[in-house]
Design a protein around this motif. Structure first.
Motif, PDB file in Angstrom:
ATOM      1  N   GLY A  51       0.816  -1.206   0.000  1.00  0.00           N
ATOM      2  CA  GLY A  51       0.000   0.000   0.000  1.00  0.00           C
ATOM      3  C   GLY A  51       0.853   1.261   0.000  1.00  0.00           C
ATOM      4  O   GLY A  51       0.579   2.216  -0.748  1.00  0.00           O
ATOM      5  N   ILE A  52       1.890   1.283   0.831  1.00  0.00           N
ATOM      6  CA  ILE A  52       2.801   2.438   0.866  1.00  0.00           C
ATOM      7  C   ILE A  52       3.497   2.588  -0.472  1.00  0.00           C
ATOM      8  O   ILE A  52       3.673   3.702  -0.988  1.00  0.00           O
ATOM      9  CB  ILE A  52       3.818   2.276   2.010  1.00  0.00           C
ATOM     10  N   SER A  53       3.909   1.452  -1.057  1.00  0.00           N
ATOM     11  CA  SER A  53       4.599   1.482  -2.348  1.00  0.00           C
ATOM     12  C   SER A  53       3.736   2.133  -3.423  1.00  0.00           C
ATOM     13  O   SER A  53       4.221   2.925  -4.237  1.00  0.00           O
ATOM     14  CB  SER A  53       4.970   0.051  -2.757  1.00  0.00           C
ATOM     15  N   ARG A  54       2.458   1.842  -3.412  1.00  0.00           N
ATOM     16  CA  ARG A  54       1.564   2.377  -4.442  1.00  0.00           C
ATOM     17  C   ARG A  54       1.356   3.877  -4.301  1.00  0.00           C
ATOM     18  O   ARG A  54       1.011   4.553  -5.269  1.00  0.00           O
ATOM     19  CB  ARG A  54       0.225   1.643  -4.376  1.00  0.00           C
ATOM     20  N   HIS A  55       1.563   4.404  -3.101  1.00  0.00           N
ATOM     21  CA  HIS A  55       1.371   5.841  -2.887  1.00  0.00           C
ATOM     22  C   HIS A  55       2.669   6.635  -2.999  1.00  0.00           C
ATOM     23  O   HIS A  55       2.619   7.853  -3.190  1.00  0.00           O
ATOM     24  CB  HIS A  55       0.745   6.086  -1.510  1.00  0.00           C
ATOM     25  N   THR A  56       3.797   5.972  -2.875  1.00  0.00           N
ATOM     26  CA  THR A  56       5.084   6.682  -2.892  1.00  0.00           C
ATOM     27  C   THR A  56       5.842   6.517  -4.196  1.00  0.00           C
ATOM     28  O   THR A  56       6.736   7.309  -4.501  1.00  0.00           O
ATOM     29  CB  THR A  56       5.989   6.198  -1.750  1.00  0.00           C
ATOM     30  N   VAL A  63      10.397  -0.206   0.186  1.00  0.00           N
ATOM     31  CA  VAL A  63       9.524   0.120   1.317  1.00  0.00           C
ATOM     32  C   VAL A  63       9.736  -0.879   2.451  1.00  0.00           C
ATOM     33  O   VAL A  63       9.735  -0.512   3.633  1.00  0.00           O
ATOM     34  CB  VAL A  63       8.046   0.136   0.886  1.00  0.00           C
ATOM     35  N   THR A  64       9.928  -2.154   2.111  1.00  0.00           N
ATOM     36  CA  THR A  64      10.183  -3.179   3.125  1.00  0.00           C
ATOM     37  C   THR A  64      11.445  -2.874   3.913  1.00  0.00           C
ATOM     38  O   THR A  64      11.490  -3.015   5.142  1.00  0.00           O
ATOM     39  CB  THR A  64      10.296  -4.566   2.456  1.00  0.00           C
ATOM     40  N   ILE A  65      12.483  -2.423   3.221  1.00  0.00           N
ATOM     41  CA  ILE A  65      13.739  -2.076   3.894  1.00  0.00           C
ATOM     42  C   ILE A  65      13.536  -0.860   4.800  1.00  0.00           C
ATOM     43  O   ILE A  65      13.955  -0.860   5.961  1.00  0.00           O
ATOM     44  CB  ILE A  65      14.840  -1.791   2.856  1.00  0.00           C
ATOM     45  N   VAL A  66      12.912   0.174   4.266  1.00  0.00           N
ATOM     46  CA  VAL A  66      12.711   1.402   5.039  1.00  0.00           C
ATOM     47  C   VAL A  66      11.825   1.147   6.254  1.00  0.00           C
ATOM     48  O   VAL A  66      12.123   1.596   7.370  1.00  0.00           O
ATOM     49  CB  VAL A  66      12.097   2.505   4.152  1.00  0.00           C
ATOM     50  N   SER A  67      10.738   0.402   6.062  1.00  0.00           N
ATOM     51  CA  SER A  67       9.851   0.132   7.190  1.00  0.00           C
ATOM     52  C   SER A  67      10.545  -0.723   8.235  1.00  0.00           C
ATOM     53  O   SER A  67      10.358  -0.523   9.438  1.00  0.00           O
ATOM     54  CB  SER A  67       8.567  -0.552   6.708  1.00  0.00           C
ATOM     55  N   GLY A  68      11.370  -1.674   7.789  1.00  0.00           N
ATOM     56  CA  GLY A  68      12.123  -2.487   8.735  1.00  0.00           C
ATOM     57  C   GLY A  68      13.076  -1.646   9.570  1.00  0.00           C
ATOM     58  O   GLY A  68      13.213  -1.848  10.784  1.00  0.00           O
ATOM     59  N   ALA A  69      13.739  -0.687   8.921  1.00  0.00           N
ATOM     60  CA  ALA A  69      14.651   0.193   9.644  1.00  0.00           C
ATOM     61  C   ALA A  69      13.901   1.082  10.634  1.00  0.00           C
ATOM     62  O   ALA A  69      14.371   1.306  11.761  1.00  0.00           O
ATOM     63  CB  ALA A  69      15.431   1.053   8.646  1.00  0.00           C
TER      64      ALA A  69
END
Length: 227
Positions: A51-56, A63-69
């Protein structure tokens, strides 16, 4: 007569743990990419990341890397300590996920997507058993669950359910994919992970309480399963 050195066995044990860690994380990233390609629904965190990927405009792996961090930063007030597996988890999953999606085309027929989904979930369970049995630290999301459990005193099952429902709803509202794959993952991942945790358990590691789920026994097959 000289005593035999223990360095060889210890180095061999460390090498096996490292191989399991990075093989498991790589396969985990592959399984996540295949679930996206199957397009029949994702597990909660991937729903949010999609969902974040579709908006950014960022790739879902990025997004998986950034959210994990970002989740890892939440470990600080929760007083959780990351390990090698934790840091590796943040970096490797997203990179492998994007690479898998670049190499595997999206199938068009339902007859191909269903087996692909089933294979992805099975592969995810295998990967979970591999990397957690290596005992190099919990992933950022599991550590968040454990930290909240320890700080709030709430049961692990309740904490995990609240986190995943919140993430799932947020991801759905952002346009993430929910479907049969979401349900299949929720039903199958526990038994699969438990089986593969037993299968890939490494003999010779000192017994210790699980750092992924509090109050779990020292045996690795309990490492991610709520009591």
């Amino acid at each position: 007569m000289s005593m035999p050195s223990e360095g060889g066995p210890r180095r061999g044990l460390l090498a096996r743990r490292l191989v399991q860690l990075y093989t498991g994380l790589t396969l985990y990233g592959v399984s996540m990419g295949l679930m996206v390609r199957a397009d029949l629904g994702l597990e909660p965190w991937s729903v949010l990341n999609q969902g974040i990927s579709r908006h950014t405009g960022l790739s879902i792996g990025t997004v998986t890397i950034v959210s994990g961090a970002l989740i890892l930063l939440l470990w600080i007030p929760l007083r959780q300590r990351p390990g090698l597996g934790t840091i590796s988890n943040v970096v490797i999953l997203g990179l492998v996920m994007d690479a898998t999606m670049a190499w595997v085309p999206a199938p068009s027929s339902l007859g191909t997507r269903i087996p692909l989904l089933a294979f992805a979930v099975l592969l995810n369970g295998t990967a979970t058993g591999l990397y957690i049995s290596a005992r190099f630290g919990a992933g950022p999301r599991d550590g968040l669950m454990t930290g909240l459990h320890q700080r709030t005193g709430r049961p692990v099952r309740l904490v995990r359910t609240c986190i995943e429902v919140t993430v799932l709803v947020a991801g759905f509202l952002l346009g993430g994919s929910i479907g049969a794959g979401t349900v299949l993952y929720a039903v199958a991942i526990g038994p699969l992970a438990q089986h593969f945790l037993r299968l890939f358990a490494i003999k010779g590691l000192p017994e210790q309480p699980s750092r992924v789920v509090a109050r779990a026994s020292a045996s690795p097959e309990r490492a991610i399963l709520p009591e």
